[in-house]
Enzyme design. Structure first.
Site, PDB file in Angstrom:
ATOM      1  N   GLU A   1      31.243  34.452  34.827  1.00 47.63           N
ATOM      2  CA  GLU A   1      32.286  33.683  34.156  1.00 47.63           C
ATOM      3  C   GLU A   1      32.489  32.354  34.881  1.00 47.63           C
ATOM      4  OE1 GLU A   1      35.155  37.010  32.194  1.00 47.63           O
ATOM      5  OE2 GLU A   1      35.475  36.675  34.317  1.00 47.63           O
TER       6      GLU A   1
ATOM      7  N   CYS B   1      35.511  25.558  37.596  1.00 45.57           N
ATOM      8  CA  CYS B   1      35.339  26.542  38.661  1.00 45.57           C
ATOM      9  C   CYS B   1      34.082  27.342  38.335  1.00 45.57           C
ATOM     10  CB  CYS B   1      36.573  27.445  38.714  1.00 45.57           C
ATOM     11  SG  CYS B   1      36.414  28.792  39.893  1.00 45.57           S
TER      12      CYS B   1
ATOM     13  N   CYS C   1      29.614  40.134  44.090  1.00 43.26           N
ATOM     14  CA  CYS C   1      29.715  39.633  45.468  1.00 43.26           C
ATOM     15  C   CYS C   1      29.621  40.811  46.416  1.00 43.26           C
ATOM     16  CB  CYS C   1      31.044  38.899  45.670  1.00 43.26           C
ATOM     17  SG  CYS C   1      31.233  38.216  47.334  1.00 43.26           S
TER      18      CYS C   1
ATOM     19  N   CYS D   1      36.144  41.852  49.279  1.00 39.57           N
ATOM     20  CA  CYS D   1      37.519  41.643  49.740  1.00 39.57           C
ATOM     21  C   CYS D   1      38.466  42.573  48.979  1.00 39.57           C
ATOM     22  CB  CYS D   1      37.933  40.189  49.554  1.00 39.57           C
ATOM     23  SG  CYS D   1      36.931  39.067  50.543  1.00 39.57           S
TER      24      CYS D   1
ATOM     25  N   CYS E   1      40.098  41.291  45.477  1.00 44.61           N
ATOM     26  CA  CYS E   1      39.311  40.445  44.573  1.00 44.61           C
ATOM     27  C   CYS E   1      38.542  41.285  43.545  1.00 44.61           C
ATOM     28  CB  CYS E   1      38.339  39.613  45.411  1.00 44.61           C
ATOM     29  SG  CYS E   1      37.153  38.686  44.423  1.00 44.61           S
TER      30      CYS E   1
ATOM     31  N   CYS F   1      42.167  32.832  40.338  1.00 42.58           N
ATOM     32  CA  CYS F   1      41.376  33.079  41.548  1.00 42.58           C
ATOM     33  C   CYS F   1      41.214  34.577  41.748  1.00 42.58           C
ATOM     34  CB  CYS F   1      42.108  32.554  42.774  1.00 42.58           C
ATOM     35  SG  CYS F   1      42.145  30.805  42.850  1.00 42.58           S
TER      36      CYS F   1
HETATM   37  N1  SAH Z   1      33.713  33.828  47.866  1.00 42.74           N
HETATM   38  C1  SAH Z   1      34.439  32.627  48.064  1.00 42.74           C
HETATM   39  C2  SAH Z   1      34.746  31.878  46.793  1.00 42.74           C
HETATM   40  C3  SAH Z   1      35.187  32.675  45.603  1.00 42.74           C
HETATM   41  S1  SAH Z   1      36.789  33.415  45.679  1.00 42.74           S
HETATM   42  C4  SAH Z   1      35.696  32.887  48.856  1.00 42.74           C
HETATM   43  O1  SAH Z   1      36.054  34.047  49.036  1.00 42.74           O
HETATM   44  O2  SAH Z   1      36.284  31.920  49.333  1.00 42.74           O
HETATM   45  C5  SAH Z   1      37.889  31.999  45.467  1.00 42.74           C
HETATM   46  C6  SAH Z   1      39.256  32.189  46.122  1.00 42.74           C
HETATM   47  O3  SAH Z   1      40.049  33.166  45.417  1.00 42.74           O
HETATM   48  C7  SAH Z   1      39.182  32.668  47.552  1.00 42.74           C
HETATM   49  O4  SAH Z   1      40.087  31.975  48.372  1.00 42.74           O
HETATM   50  C8  SAH Z   1      39.602  34.108  47.413  1.00 42.74           C
HETATM   51  O5  SAH Z   1      40.057  34.661  48.616  1.00 42.74           O
HETATM   52  C9  SAH Z   1      40.671  34.008  46.368  1.00 42.74           C
HETATM   53  N2  SAH Z   1      41.035  35.272  45.744  1.00 42.74           N
HETATM   54  C10 SAH Z   1      40.286  36.383  45.588  1.00 42.74           C
HETATM   55  N3  SAH Z   1      40.977  37.344  44.942  1.00 42.74           N
HETATM   56  C11 SAH Z   1      42.198  36.826  44.687  1.00 42.74           C
HETATM   57  C12 SAH Z   1      43.352  37.320  44.010  1.00 42.74           C
HETATM   58  N4  SAH Z   1      43.368  38.528  43.478  1.00 42.74           N
HETATM   59  N5  SAH Z   1      44.424  36.499  43.929  1.00 42.74           N
HETATM   60  C13 SAH Z   1      44.387  35.250  44.441  1.00 42.74           C
HETATM   61  N6  SAH Z   1      43.331  34.736  45.074  1.00 42.74           N
HETATM   62  C14 SAH Z   1      42.241  35.512  45.198  1.00 42.74           C
HETATM   63 FE1  SF4 Z   2      33.486  37.733  47.384  1.00 42.18          FE
HETATM   64 FE2  SF4 Z   2      35.835  37.811  46.149  1.00 42.18          FE
HETATM   65 FE3  SF4 Z   2      35.735  38.027  48.802  1.00 42.18          FE
HETATM   66 FE4  SF4 Z   2      35.178  35.656  47.645  1.00 42.18          FE
HETATM   67  S1  SF4 Z   2      37.145  36.747  47.617  1.00 42.18           S
HETATM   68  S2  SF4 Z   2      34.024  36.691  49.274  1.00 42.18           S
HETATM   69  S3  SF4 Z   2      34.185  36.384  45.745  1.00 42.18           S
HETATM   70  S4  SF4 Z   2      34.864  39.480  47.326  1.00 42.18           S
END
Ligand code: SAH
Ligand code: SF4
Length: 349
Positions: free
Chosen positions: A95, A110, A117, A121, A124, A341
């Site tokens: 997406e 974006c 991934c 995290c 996420c 995000c």
């Molecule tokens: N992998 C990279 C870029 C993609 S995620 C990274 O982790 O930075 C983009 C941003 O969204 C990151 O700062 C991530 O920590 C944040 N993010 C992930 N899950 C989220 C959520 N549920 N609510 C708000 N931000 C989130």
């Molecule tokens: Fe991967 Fe989501 Fe963590 Fe970014 S925030 S590194 S996309 S798992």
């Protein structure tokens, strides 16, 4: 299968057309149609001879992505598109999101850099999918071209690109950087380097490598916790690259590039949003040429984590402001259509 033109650098295109026995200016013409006029059909490249248009059509595609669904939110200012990657049947899906800000003349795309991934995290949606595959440079650039084509009839352009969609850009370093260079090319799409932001979870070797590139892109680092115990839990890659190593790499990056780094911090109720944690964050970041971007957590179905209440967000922000650490609150664009995000998720067809 057709080769994807956005996967070629200008030099590659020149070499291919040279092998076909064509004069050098033909590559420049094709590049101009693809990246300046944003044409997605070789037959419309009206200054090329018919047989060349046919040969290009039989060899290349101008867009490797197939849009399969689109949703809008925020009064149609936010558009999320689901794309099928090749191969079309059974291939992976990703997406990308366009966010328009008419009042300030900004159109931000974006983009995803990976399908899924591997980092996983805790908060996420993409992380919950696991890793599927890296995107190619062309697949990353094509997400931007897709939205640029939509904006063009309205005489608008993509003004900013953030590598903040699905995936970890510095774990797909070469393709991510090649996509940026492709879109940055002044003789093509011509988006200024400062209009790109790479968001990383903290891949230390990637940050070091980026510091040595001759490219003035913005770097955002997803911090989310001020201590290793909590960060190990929220961002598992912290066990490999703990905070001291990460911040040392960021310090080096700033020393070499003289560029301000953004730290992203998603506020999760009762997990990382206490005032003690805000003070610990201040202690970590003091003296760094940095800026903190607070993101109220976007809820992810199936995950038992909630966004911090507004008053807690304010209190956290206040601690940083009192310590003179520049801090902003990210808007929650697209959250209602799972386009915020960390909410991007796309299963295989
Ligand atoms: N992998 C990279 C870029 C993609 S995620 C990274 O982790 O930075 C983009 C941003 O969204 C990151 O700062 C991530 O920590 C944040 N993010 C992930 N899950 C989220 C959520 N549920 N609510 C708000 N931000 C989130
Ligand atoms: Fe991967 Fe989501 Fe963590 Fe970014 S925030 S590194 S996309 S798992």
């Amino acid at each position: 299968m057709l080769f994807s033109l956005p996967d070629l650098s200008f030099v590659d295109l020149e070499a291919t057309l040279g092998d076909w026995g064509l004069p050098a200016y033909r590559a420049r013409q094709v590049w101009d149609w693809a990246y300046v006029h944003l044409i997605d059909d070789f037959q419309q490249m009206s200054n090329l001879p018919g047989p060349l248009r046919d040969r290009l059509t039989a060899t290349f595609c101008l867009d490797p992505l197939t849009p399969v669904a689109t949703e809008t939110a925020d009064g149609r200012l936010t558009t999320k598109t689901l794309f099928a990657l090749p191969p079309l049947e059974g291939g992976d899906r990703i997406e990308a999101v366009l966010m328009r800000y008419p009042a300030i003349g900004r159109n931000t795309v974006c983009v995803s850099t990976q399908a899924g991934c591997a980092v996983g995290c805790a908060f996420c949606a993409t992380g919950q999918m696991g890793f599927r595959r890296n995107l190619s440079a062309g697949e990353i650039a094509a997400q931007v071209l897709h939205f640029a084509r939509q904006l063009k009839p309205r005489e608008q352009a993509v003004t900013h690109v953030v590598l903040m969609g699905m995936g970890e850009p510095l774990s797909n370093y070469d393709a991510s950087l090649a996509a940026i260079r492709r879109l940055h090319d002044p003789a093509g799409f011509n988006l200024g380097a400062r209009h790109f932001t790479i968001s990383t979870v903290g891949v230390v070797p990637g940050i070091r490598r980026l510091a040595g590139e001759d490219l003035q892109v913005n770097l955002a680092v997803s911090l989310h916790a001020p201590d290793d115990t909590l960060r190990d839990e929220l961002v598992p890659i912290n066990r490999r690259y703990p905070l001291a190593d990460l911040l040392a790499a960021v310090r080096e990056y700033i020393d070499r590039t003289h560029r301000r780094v953004t730290f992203e911090y998603a506020l999760v109720a009762g997990v990382n949003d206490g005032e003690t944690q805000a003070r610990a964050l201040v202690a970590r970041l003091r003296g760094l040429l940095a800026h903190v971007n607070l993101i109220p957590l976007n809820p992810v179905p199936g995950l038992d984590l909630r966004p911090s209440p507004a008053e807690q967000v304010r209190a956290f922000q206040q601690v940083l402001e009192d310590a003179h650490i520049p801090v902003t609150l990210r808007d929650s664009r697209g959250a209602s259509i799972q386009a915020g995000c960390g909410q991007l998720q796309a299963q295989t067809s």
